[in-house]
Design an enzyme around this catalytic site. Sequence first.
Site, PDB file in Angstrom:
ATOM      1  CE  LYS A   1     -45.294  29.049  52.184  1.00 37.24           C
ATOM      2  NZ  LYS A   1     -46.058  29.779  53.206  1.00 37.24           N
TER       3      LYS A   1
ATOM      4  CD  GLU B   1     -44.471  32.935  52.520  1.00 32.49           C
ATOM      5  OE1 GLU B   1     -44.457  31.995  53.352  1.00 32.49           O
ATOM      6  OE2 GLU B   1     -45.516  33.387  52.039  1.00 32.49           O
TER       7      GLU B   1
ATOM      8  CE  LYS C   1     -38.922  24.959  57.265  1.00 30.74           C
ATOM      9  NZ  LYS C   1     -38.990  25.005  58.709  1.00 30.74           N
TER      10      LYS C   1
ATOM     11  CE  LYS D   1     -39.668  19.995  55.219  1.00 32.71           C
ATOM     12  NZ  LYS D   1     -40.137  19.574  56.542  1.00 32.71           N
TER      13      LYS D   1
HETATM   14  N1  LIG Z   1     -43.054  31.068  55.718  1.00 32.39           N
HETATM   15  C1  LIG Z   1     -43.458  29.900  56.172  1.00 32.39           C
HETATM   16  N2  LIG Z   1     -44.415  29.191  55.507  1.00 32.39           N
HETATM   17  C2  LIG Z   1     -44.857  27.996  55.944  1.00 32.39           C
HETATM   18  N3  LIG Z   1     -44.363  27.393  57.046  1.00 32.39           N
HETATM   19  C3  LIG Z   1     -43.399  28.032  57.751  1.00 32.39           C
HETATM   20  C4  LIG Z   1     -42.915  29.293  57.349  1.00 32.39           C
HETATM   21  N4  LIG Z   1     -41.965  29.672  58.237  1.00 32.39           N
HETATM   22  C5  LIG Z   1     -41.863  28.700  59.145  1.00 32.39           C
HETATM   23  N5  LIG Z   1     -42.717  27.678  58.876  1.00 32.39           N
HETATM   24  C6  LIG Z   1     -42.785  26.440  59.656  1.00 32.39           C
HETATM   25  O1  LIG Z   1     -42.058  25.436  58.949  1.00 32.39           O
HETATM   26  C7  LIG Z   1     -42.730  24.205  59.065  1.00 32.39           C
HETATM   27  C8  LIG Z   1     -42.328  23.252  57.955  1.00 32.39           C
HETATM   28  O2  LIG Z   1     -40.968  22.812  58.079  1.00 32.39           O
HETATM   29  P1  LIG Z   1     -40.394  21.951  59.320  1.00 32.39           P
HETATM   30  O3  LIG Z   1     -39.320  21.063  58.854  1.00 32.39           O
HETATM   31  O4  LIG Z   1     -40.075  22.885  60.460  1.00 32.39           O
HETATM   32  O5  LIG Z   1     -41.645  21.103  59.631  1.00 32.39           O
HETATM   33  P2  LIG Z   1     -41.876  20.010  60.726  1.00 32.39           P
HETATM   34  O6  LIG Z   1     -42.803  20.568  61.773  1.00 32.39           O
HETATM   35  O7  LIG Z   1     -40.593  19.408  61.168  1.00 32.39           O
HETATM   36  O8  LIG Z   1     -42.706  19.021  59.915  1.00 32.39           O
HETATM   37  P3  LIG Z   1     -42.228  18.069  58.767  1.00 32.39           P
HETATM   38  O9  LIG Z   1     -40.738  17.887  58.936  1.00 32.39           O
HETATM   39  O10 LIG Z   1     -43.073  16.881  59.069  1.00 32.39           O
HETATM   40  O11 LIG Z   1     -42.614  18.793  57.509  1.00 32.39           O
HETATM   41  C9  LIG Z   1     -44.179  24.610  59.045  1.00 32.39           C
HETATM   42  O12 LIG Z   1     -44.977  23.640  59.604  1.00 32.39           O
HETATM   43  C10 LIG Z   1     -44.169  25.881  59.862  1.00 32.39           C
HETATM   44  O13 LIG Z   1     -44.285  25.543  61.222  1.00 32.39           O
HETATM   45 MG   LIG Z   2     -39.021  18.702  60.138  1.00 32.43          MG
HETATM   46 MG   LIG Z   3     -40.064  23.923  62.286  1.00 35.27          MG
END
Ligand SMILES: Nc1ncnc2c1ncn2[C@@H]1O[C@H](COP(=O)(O)OP(=O)(O)OP(=O)(O)O)[C@@H](O)[C@H]1O
Ligand SMILES: [Mg+2]
Ligand SMILES: [Mg+2]
Length: 665
Positions: A484, A325, A327, A504
């Site tokens: 996923k 998906e 991000k 991710k």
């Molecule tokens: N398709 C998607 N599926 C799941 N999450 C998504 C998607 N698109 C965007 N996100 C966002 O991406 C986040 C995960 O990556 P990110 O690095 O931005 O997280 P973060 O808030 O910095 O937390 P951490 O680094 O602790 O994982 C999710 O919490 C969500 O907010």
């Molecule tokens: Mg992060």
């Molecule tokens: Mg984010």
Amino acid sequence: MHRLGRFAMQKSIESFFGQKRALATKASPAAKKQRIEAPEQVEVKAEPKPVDSKPDASGTLEYGDLTNVFDKIEATTKRLEITKYCSDFFSRVLETHPHLLPQITYLCINRLGPDYEGLELGIGESIIIKALAESTGRTPAQIKKDYNQLGDLGGVAIASKKSQATMFKPKPLTVDIVFKRLVEIAKSSGQQSQSKKVNIIKQLLVSCRGVEAKYLVRSLEGKLRIGLAEKSVLVALSQAFVQHDLRLGRETLAPEAAEDLVKDVFCQMPNYETIIEAAINGGVKHLPEVVKLTPGVPLKPMLAKPTKSITEVLDRFSGEKFTCEYKYDGERAQVHCTASGSMHVYSRNMEDMSQRYPDIIDIIPKIRTPKTVDFILDCEAVAWDTAQHKILPFQVLSTRKRKDVESGDIKVKVHLFVFDILYLNGEPLLTKALSERRQLIADNFNLLADQFSPAVSMTSESIEEIQHFLDQSVKDSCEGLMIKMYEGQESGYEPSKRSRNWLKLKKDYLDGVGDSLDLVVLGAYFGRGKRTNVYGGFLLGAYNPDTEEYETVCKIGTGFSEADLERFHQLLSPLADPKPKSYIDHDPAANQQPDVWFEPKHVWEVLTADLSLSPVYRAGHHELGKGVSLRFPRFIREREDKGPEDSTTSDQLVQFYQRQVSIAD
Ligand SMILES: Nc1ncnc2c1ncn2[C@@H]1O[C@H](COP(=O)(O)OP(=O)(O)OP(=O)(O)O)[C@@H](O)[C@H]1O
Ligand SMILES: [Mg+2]
Ligand SMILES: [Mg+2]
């Protein structure tokens, strides 16, 4: 009489600081060890008092019974011992004063209610100091001086009280009273609230006996710092539930099974009161039948693991069905709608953002179909250009007002991208396969141009196709991909877990450690040259939930605009302290100590070229012997949606480091 009392007090404080300085603050395991090895130096000894075996007539429990347990917990660093002290106490409380267990649990974890209700004490150090001064007949300046010397206001409270001549013996404090008064403090607002808070604290302090004052003051500060992590409290609760079942001759679970089950239930319903009540009534075994995921109560979101390349992703998912998906780079939004029509949006850390995003609330009635009753959706809210129908950068989203937002005045519009559904029409969906959950979204929700649509997705196992999709996501202003598990048991939704079933892949970070880090600002260095009037660099740290300490990680001075530096100076200089808080794990002998220290509060997202072991920094040193540090760290942005305890943990840093080493091998 008065003068004499004062003299005696001075003397006792001097001797207290003269001999016992290092022992009064017990935050670090090292200090704890010292205390165990040198018991003769311990100034304040708790007299262990057993909990009454029968409830007293009023159904109350003395606060001292709880603080005695805190004292025992503080004296050890062994996790099993800590959990045992805690569960034994909980078990006795279940037997004698079951109605008090929720309050006791909250006092153990420094909370006044469920996280999502957002009730916080919110009192500054100065209020506690004022109350302490007024209740012990000392001046705030004296208290402050002692505090600077000792580093623990709780210790100062005890020392001050010890030296105070008391005319009468106050009635003992009860758990119930302490809890109620803390709630009263948290709820008081308005003009008179300052003096009201000081008065409540004074009254409580006057009634404190023995070690109570120490823990009361630390509770007021919002940090008990006895090494009792919330994880251990959950484990202790599960053990106490099992004991309770056995006492009643009820069928129950093995301790490990009970532990897993309680943790699981808590993830879905993060409300101790509800869980405790259900365990008392029906036994731990039947918790999942009674305590369920409920629209209107936020759950901790599922988190993803970082990866550095498509091949790493393919290795992980080899032989499994997975899906990719986009991000999106915005803010996580958990959207709830209850059967009675009440609607909420919750943040990544379960804060209610409904006031901040009235435009998201406005979307909800429009996306439901006639057959959609109640639901929970997991989404990303992204800033949106309605003219060009395009995603806008995160920076634009962060310019939105945070309070008193009126739908009509909103300039920065948001688009919701839904990527999961956790609950629909009376049914929790966590264990359903992702493919089925995605279908349910398609079947039960309407698309809304410029406002609501599912995350763009693609299912393929070809490295070329995934590479193409990754490039496409970046062209469409996304950060990269989320990959996923798509089918089978492992594709269920795992609340609060950083799961290997969600990976991710961030385009910009593939050259570094694979992800950015979110670190806590612990201190600052005065600027030189062009940066004379601002801070020129900052000390950052990671959180260690096991010790409840912040461990230093690196110094950072790159990535800041001049405007950033000015703003941070304004923001942080009022918080500056000449000395670090006792729960900051740093190397006091290292060169380059920061000029000022801060209470850990602000979280910044930073990027690094790679990680290295350091003789100076401390993150992860319990595990690796040396700390992990960042090379060439660069500031990216503030993380206003993360509190200090949501920052990157030392454990995560260790994992990043080990992965880097194993790849280099
Ligand atoms: N398709 C998607 N599926 C799941 N999450 C998504 C998607 N698109 C965007 N996100 C966002 O991406 C986040 C995960 O990556 P990110 O690095 O931005 O997280 P973060 O808030 O910095 O937390 P951490 O680094 O602790 O994982 C999710 O919490 C969500 O907010
Ligand atoms: Mg992060
Ligand atoms: Mg984010």
